[in-house]
Design an enzyme around this catalytic site. Structure first.
Site, short mmCIF file in Angstrom:
data_model
loop_
_atom_site.label_atom_id
_atom_site.label_comp_id
_atom_site.label_asym_id
_atom_site.label_seq_id
_atom_site.Cartn_x
_atom_site.Cartn_y
_atom_site.Cartn_z
N MET A 170 25.92 30.90 37.73
CA MET A 170 24.10 30.92 38.38
C MET A 170 23.84 32.54 38.95
SD MET A 170 23.47 27.93 37.64
CE MET A 170 24.16 26.22 37.35
N HIS A 192 22.59 35.86 37.95
CA HIS A 192 21.92 36.69 36.74
C HIS A 192 22.80 38.20 36.50
CE1 HIS A 192 18.82 33.97 38.58
NE2 HIS A 192 18.05 34.63 36.71
N GLU A 222 27.13 39.91 43.76
CA GLU A 222 27.94 41.03 43.53
C GLU A 222 28.84 41.83 44.42
OE1 GLU A 222 25.07 39.75 40.53
OE2 GLU A 222 25.23 39.86 42.44
N ASP A 276 48.06 41.69 43.95
CA ASP A 276 49.36 41.97 42.83
C ASP A 276 49.59 43.04 43.01
OD1 ASP A 276 49.58 41.63 39.93
OD2 ASP A 276 49.01 42.90 39.45
#
Length: 158
Positions: A77, A79, A115, A129
């Site tokens: 959801m 944008h 974000e 990682d």
């Protein structure tokens, strides 16, 4: 159900319509703390560790920026946004832990909290990682929104 902005009157998922909102400068800062452990941190020199995969913090910063730009592809959801700027800082805070700060800025109709949170998380996942060959005891301990400005309200969490 009316309190949830991402659910329509029928109870189905929807993307919020932001077409009537004003364009404003919006920023968000997210912070992640991560336990690396002494075994990993002891390998750092001058606040950087270079593994066979490359420089850890530099790579994590680039990955975090990429994560910010791809947030709408990962979270249904959200944008798609034209990001004006991303600044990620990673620092060792003690003999076992690091802190990642991710600041995102736009001029738009919707905020950039997701974000910033995504950028901080992706940075940590990249560090994991790149360092897992040294230790797999690392833990992403906490990710939180530190600050949000612009839009309807400003938020500051410590």
């Amino acid at each position: 159900m009316s309190d949830f902005t991402h659910i329509n009157k029928k109870g189905n998922p929807k993307m919020v319509n932001v077409s009537d909102k004003k364009i404003t400068k919006r920023t968000a800062i997210a912070k992640a703390t991560m336990f690396l452990g002494k075994e990993v941190i002891s390998n750092f020199s001058n606040d950087e560790l270079t593994t066979k995969k490359g420089p850890v913090f530099q790579t994590a910063i680039i990955a975090g920026i990429q994560g910010v730009k791809k947030t709408s592809e990962l979270i249904p959801m959200c944008h798609p946004l034209l990001i004006n700027g991303v600044d990620i800082d990673i620092k060792i805070i003690d003999s076992e832990n690091i802190e990642v700060l991710c600041e995102v800025t736009i001029e738009g109709k919707t905020g950039v909290e997701m974000e910033a949170l995504t950028g901080a998380n992706i940075s940590c996942l990249t560090i994991y990682d790149m360092c897992k060959s040294i230790s797999q005891k690392m833990v992403i301990k906490e990710v939180l929104l530190v600050e949000k400005t612009g839009g309807k309200s400003d938020i500051k969490n410590g």
